[in-house]
Write a protein that holds these residues in place. Structure first.
Motif, PDB file in Angstrom:
ATOM      1  N   ASP A   1       0.821  -1.203   0.000  1.00 43.98           N
ATOM      2  CA  ASP A   1       0.000   0.000   0.000  1.00 43.98           C
ATOM      3  C   ASP A   1       0.854   1.252   0.000  1.00 43.98           C
ATOM      4  O   ASP A   1       1.448   1.614   1.001  1.00 43.98           O
ATOM      5  CB  ASP A   1      -0.896  -0.015   1.244  1.00 43.98           C
TER       6      ASP A   1
ATOM      7  N   GLY B   1      -0.431   3.741   2.777  1.00 44.02           N
ATOM      8  CA  GLY B   1      -0.313   3.466   4.203  1.00 44.02           C
ATOM      9  C   GLY B   1       1.103   3.346   4.705  1.00 44.02           C
ATOM     10  O   GLY B   1       1.346   3.432   5.908  1.00 44.02           O
ATOM     11  N   SER B   2       2.078   3.159   3.808  1.00 41.96           N
ATOM     12  CA  SER B   2       3.393   2.824   4.323  1.00 41.96           C
ATOM     13  C   SER B   2       4.254   4.044   4.623  1.00 41.96           C
ATOM     14  O   SER B   2       5.364   3.915   5.099  1.00 41.96           O
ATOM     15  CB  SER B   2       4.113   1.883   3.370  1.00 41.96           C
ATOM     16  N   LEU B   3       3.744   5.228   4.317  1.00 44.79           N
ATOM     17  CA  LEU B   3       4.504   6.438   4.649  1.00 44.79           C
ATOM     18  C   LEU B   3       3.719   7.240   5.680  1.00 44.79           C
ATOM     19  O   LEU B   3       2.532   7.480   5.501  1.00 44.79           O
ATOM     20  CB  LEU B   3       4.713   7.291   3.396  1.00 44.79           C
ATOM     21  N   ASN B   4       4.383   7.637   6.733  1.00 45.74           N
ATOM     22  CA  ASN B   4       3.735   8.435   7.776  1.00 45.74           C
ATOM     23  C   ASN B   4       3.332   9.802   7.204  1.00 45.74           C
ATOM     24  O   ASN B   4       4.193  10.569   6.786  1.00 45.74           O
ATOM     25  CB  ASN B   4       4.705   8.609   8.948  1.00 45.74           C
TER      26      ASN B   4
ATOM     27  N   LEU C   1      -0.644  -0.248  11.340  1.00 50.76           N
ATOM     28  CA  LEU C   1      -0.407   0.615  10.188  1.00 50.76           C
ATOM     29  C   LEU C   1       0.890   0.197   9.516  1.00 50.76           C
ATOM     30  O   LEU C   1       1.843  -0.199  10.170  1.00 50.76           O
ATOM     31  CB  LEU C   1      -0.309   2.076  10.619  1.00 50.76           C
ATOM     32  N   GLU C   2       0.897   0.334   8.200  1.00 45.80           N
ATOM     33  CA  GLU C   2       2.092  -0.133   7.497  1.00 45.80           C
ATOM     34  C   GLU C   2       3.314   0.686   7.844  1.00 45.80           C
ATOM     35  O   GLU C   2       4.411   0.169   7.909  1.00 45.80           O
ATOM     36  CB  GLU C   2       1.845  -0.146   5.993  1.00 45.80           C
ATOM     37  N   TYR C   3       3.144   1.978   8.082  1.00 54.84           N
ATOM     38  CA  TYR C   3       4.359   2.749   8.372  1.00 54.84           C
ATOM     39  C   TYR C   3       4.906   2.463   9.752  1.00 54.84           C
ATOM     40  O   TYR C   3       6.095   2.650  10.003  1.00 54.84           O
ATOM     41  CB  TYR C   3       4.188   4.232   8.089  1.00 54.84           C
ATOM     42  N   VAL C   4       4.045   1.978  10.646  1.00 54.56           N
ATOM     43  CA  VAL C   4       4.550   1.546  11.942  1.00 54.56           C
ATOM     44  C   VAL C   4       5.342   0.251  11.781  1.00 54.56           C
ATOM     45  O   VAL C   4       6.436   0.088  12.323  1.00 54.56           O
ATOM     46  CB  VAL C   4       3.389   1.374  12.944  1.00 54.56           C
TER      47      VAL C   4
ATOM     48  N   ALA D   1       6.789  -0.621   9.040  1.00 57.80           N
ATOM     49  CA  ALA D   1       8.016  -0.278   8.327  1.00 57.80           C
ATOM     50  C   ALA D   1       9.070   0.226   9.302  1.00 57.80           C
ATOM     51  O   ALA D   1      10.246  -0.105   9.183  1.00 57.80           O
ATOM     52  CB  ALA D   1       7.722   0.778   7.265  1.00 57.80           C
TER      53      ALA D   1
ATOM     54  N   HIS E   1       5.552   7.764  15.598  1.00 56.97           N
ATOM     55  CA  HIS E   1       4.583   7.240  14.634  1.00 56.97           C
ATOM     56  C   HIS E   1       3.201   6.993  15.226  1.00 56.97           C
ATOM     57  O   HIS E   1       2.217   7.037  14.523  1.00 56.97           O
ATOM     58  CB  HIS E   1       5.100   5.943  14.026  1.00 56.97           C
TER      59      HIS E   1
END
Lengths: 532, 342
Positions: free
Chosen positions: A370, A373-376, B231-234, B236, B251
């Motif tokens: 995604d 979703g993968s970037l804050n 969440l994906e960024y967490v 990541a 985050h």
């Protein structure tokens, strides 16, 4: 055209009022649909294809949306000037529609019988006994197994494919003359996609209806549509017989769309060094636990999978949803509990991780599906990319971080002005490049790529695949590439692992799997992806 | 400090909501004025010029003897004797309302509570104190009390909710049950019981209320942290090897803060309401303090003096409405559906 067209759209424009401005999304498009034929509108996201389809049934948010120009003739009548009451009669009657997401298009609180018969009540006034009988007939027509037992089922009890079948049953309930299918198979697994398409074609033949197919999937369009229209940025840029368009595309953009994924590259240096090795890896989730932590019920997502990845190679993991491929990726990253052995360059990763959970992370990095979703969303692009390096290489000067950042931005082909931007200002492809840069800046040996291209349009997908190939060649990177898309897997992988319901069904070199599959499931998968 | 583009955008949405933005400005003006209450309503003059020297009675106590009085006590500038003495050798400037919240006006020609006059703009209460002065000080006290309570309770709530959401599992399960039991305690009765053996003061009341109000944010924050874990960024950041405190701080917390911030104006509102109702019942702040609740209760006891009830009601209703409108604006500004559309 020999026959009188059933639907004739002339110079249609669609615009939206947005913050006091007028935002035109579809510009003067014209198309027509002949009775009994399948017509396709092809385009990438944002091309205006769905909006055009929705305006046929006036399903746009009026009065925010409006049509500056155009007519939509259905037979003699202009749908755009028709009274709301009459349009409502048409919807689900002579013209009906199926949508992309079968889960959200069905009401979760009603049985499928109730939802199908509702439409019959609105349009044909019959007795409830007749309706029940007809509903059952419809379910049989769309080939739902044990139809009589499934009448009382709720949407959550059905699989994605079955839900889409129910949607189709609802759409054909009143024997429409025109069926609008908006990305009808995009959310489904490949094998299911093939079945749904077959069903639609069968129904079209039996009932003699026209189909307007909205899709981004060229393989699908090529195999089913007689006429194709290509849209880009709200304009109709090319139209004609599907055969002609595919054989001889005239416009540059159409050619771009038709271009296949880059060819797989042969390995420059053949290394036999195994960099990542998995031995009978097993992941179970406990579904139910007693209060004292005793597992009462569990679900095995990955079942005894053994596979290895050689340096500089790509291991493709193919499977449909629920096959456990993502879970396997997470276990490699030590982000989920597993049994079995996963070793990085011969050393047990579990032990390394226990001793020092941070240091080894520089050698293995993920990129996920995604791109939203993968970037804050609260961090700038520069900050996002530098986050990892600031953890692993502390105390560099600001200038040094900056040069590292510019180097990596250049590597993923983003301009250095990007670093001040925020994720929401970027397109999907750009975001995926940022996610790639965040991983690459740590100079990893292995990248775990979990469906990194599936949320992207075809042209962008091609660019990302090419970028991944270039990077692999340049840095001798090893990839674990997880995808449901057999074409992308073929373009990138050297070895392939086919997964189904947690088991490794088949594995081998990419040639062996694609040219000479041994297992029935693999054959099914390959066949399905070729049919479409 | 420069705002990030996201916050700039939120500020823009907030400003677009005319009612909220107007309420915010109006509230800030009122709050600012009430912070300066000592210069607006006081029983001491702003300056005194006496014998070619300047005196600032608000900041410093001067004995009567300086102004030619007889006793070594603090000068009472409202006393006609002292007034005459000062005016003979100089002059003084009074604040617009020459009463403090506890000043009793002895020069009334009517029985208390007396109706509005040019001297007492909103009349006096049943002890002869100026209603307007009490309103200004009461407003200040309520808002300050509410703000302090909200900040402390909010901080505790975010911490506890955050830990519940981040660790999950059994810790979450047990603390959740405790929170639920805690929340179902009848707040008002508990405080009435507690204040019967503790002498209520501003700080005691604050501590007791914090004890019961920290639960307000726990559930929202817990839910946000639970969501953020996936969440994906967490993920990541975890894969990057980021330490736990960094993930929590950078985050996950900002996500939860959005939800918490949205709730805060309403928590503030609730805090003020609770304080007012306690004062109304007579279990709140010590007798004599300027409080809106006490004014309301006087209004109830003196139906024949409607200026008491009406001014108390208008002040409270205004404060509550302003805070609610501001809260609405904040909620809209932080609405992620609106953010995603940019």
């Amino acid at each position: 055209m020999k026959q009188q067209p059933m639907l004739n759209v002339q110079n249609l424009s669609v615009a939206f009022h947005h913050k006091g401005k007028v935002n035109t999304v579809v510009n003067n498009i014209s198309f027509s649909i002949a009775p009994g034929e399948t017509t396709a509108i092809v385009g990438e996201s944002g091309s205006g294809k769905s909006v055009s389809a929705l305006s046929i049934l006036k399903l746009l948010p009026y009065p925010k949306a409006f049509h500056p120009t155009g007519h939509i003739f259905f037979g003699e009548k202009d749908l755009l000037t028709m009274a709301d009451e009459d349009i409502r009669q048409l919807r689900g009657g002579d013209i009906s529609m199926i949508f992309q997401e079968p889960l959200t298009s069905l009401n979760p609180l009603h049985t499928i019988e109730k939802q199908i018969s509702e439409i019959l009540f609105f349009h044909e006034k019959k007795t409830s006994k007749e309706i029940k009988k007809y509903t059952l007939e419809l379910l049989e027509k769309v080939k739902i197994r044990d139809a009589s037992k499934r009448l009382g089922a709720y949407p959550y009890e059905l699989s994605g494919g079955e839900r889409q079948r129910v949607m189709i049953a609802m759409a054909i309930a009143n024997k429409p003359k025109l069926l609008i299918a908006d990305e009808p198979t995009t959310a489904l697994d490949v094998t299911v996609q093939a079945e749904i398409i077959k069903l639609l074609m069968q129904l079209q033949k039996d009932m003699g209806m026209s189909i307007l197919l909205i899709s981004h999937d060229l393989r699908l369009v090529k195999s089913v549509a007689q006429n194709t229209y290509v849209m880009k940025d709200g304009h109709m840029i090319e139209s004609g017989l599907t055969e002609n368009i595919f054989k001889n595309p005239k416009k540059f953009y159409t050619k771009e769309l038709m271009k296949p994924l880059p060819k797989p590259r042969s390995l420059k240096e053949k290394s036999n060094k195994i960099i990542l090795n998995l031995e009978s890896v097993r992941v179970t989730f406990s579904l139910k636990k007693s209060f004292f932590g005793k597992v009462l019920d569990s679900y095995t997502a990955v079942n005894n999978v053994s596979v290895s990845l050689k340096e500089g190679h790509t291991l493709g993991i193919v499977g449909e949803s629920g096959s456990g491929k993502t879970t396997l990726g997470l276990s490699m990253l030590q982000m989920i509990q597993y049994q079995g052995l996963i070793s990085l360059e011969g050393k047990d990763l579990k032990k390394i991780n226990k001793k020092n959970p941070r240091a080894w992370r520089t050698s293995m990095q993920p990129v996920w599906q995604d791109p939203y979703g993968s970037l804050n969303p609260r961090m700038g692009i520069g900050e996002i990319i530098l986050e990892g390096i600031k953890i692993h290489k502390k105390g560099l000067k600001a200038q040094e971080y900056k040069s590292l950042l510019e180097e990596i931005l250049d590597e993923v082909q983003l301009s250095s002005s990007m670093q001040q931007r925020y994720p929401h200002e970027l397109s999907g492809g750009q975001r995926q490049r940022v996610a790639l840069a965040r991983a690459l800046i740590l100079k990893p040996k292995i990248l775990i790529l979990d469906e990194p291209t599936s949320a992207l349009d075809h042209t962008i997908q091609r660019q990302i695949v090419k970028l991944l190939q270039d990077l692999q060649e340049k840095y001798n990177l090893s990839y674990v590439f997880i995808s449901h898309d057999l074409a992308v897997i073929r373009a990138l992988s050297h070895n392939v692992l086919v997964m189904k319901e947690g088991y490794a069904v088949e594995q081998g070199t990419v040639q062996a799997i694609y040219d000479n599959p041994q297992e029935t499931y693999t054959k099914q998968l390959l066949k399905a992806s070729k049919v479409i | 400090m420069a705002l990030s583009p996201l916050n700039q955008y939120r500020w823009k949405i907030f400003k677009k909501n005319k009612r909220s933005f107007l309420s915010l400005r109006f509230f800030l003006v009122l709050f600012g004025l009430s912070l300066m209450a000592n210069f607006i309503a006081n029983d001491k003059p702003l300056f005194v010029h006496y014998d070619d020297q300047f005196y600032f009675p608000i900041f410093k106590n001067y004995p009567e003897t300086i102004f030619g009085g007889d006793l070594e006590i603090t000068a009472d500038y409202r006393d006609n004797y002292i007034k005459e003495k000062i005016e003979k050798k100089g002059w003084m400037i009074w604040p617009p309302i020459p009463y403090n919240y506890d000043t009793v006006n002895y020069n009334l020609d009517k029985p208390v509570p007396s109706s509005p006059t040019t001297d007492n703009w909103l009349g006096t209460d049943d002890q002869g104190r100026d209603v307007l002065a009490r309103l200004i000080y009461g407003f200040r006290l309520s808002v300050l009390f509410g703000l302090t309570l909200t900040i402390i309770a909010g901080f505790l709530g975010v911490m506890i909710g955050g830990f519940q959401g981040y660790f999950g599992g059994k810790f979450d399960l047990i603390t959740q049950r405790i929170t639920e039991v805690w929340m179902s305690l009848p707040l008002l009765y508990m405080i009435i019981i507690l204040t019967s053996f503790i002498k209520a003061s501003f700080w005691w009341l604050l501590i007791i209320l914090v004890f019961f109000k920290w639960t307000a944010l726990v559930f929202v924050v817990r839910a946000e942290f639970l969501k953020a874990r996936n969440l994906e960024y967490v993920k990541a950041a975890q894969a990057l090897g980021a330490p736990r405190r960094l993930i929590l701080w950078r985050h996950m917390l900002p996500n939860a803060m959005v939800a918490a911030l949205t709730m805060l104006p309403f928590v503030l509102n609730g805090a003020i309401t609770t304080l007012t109702s306690l004062d109304f019942l007579g279990f709140g702040l010590p007798p004599g303090s300027a409080s809106l609740g006490e004014l309301l209760s006087q209004g109830r006891n003196n139906i024949h003096a409607p200026w008491l009830g009406i001014s108390g009601f208008v002040a409270l209703a205004l404060l509550m409405s302003l805070l609610t409108f501001i809260g609405e604006g904040i909620r809209d500004a932080f609405d992620s559906r609106k953010i995603r559309k940019i």
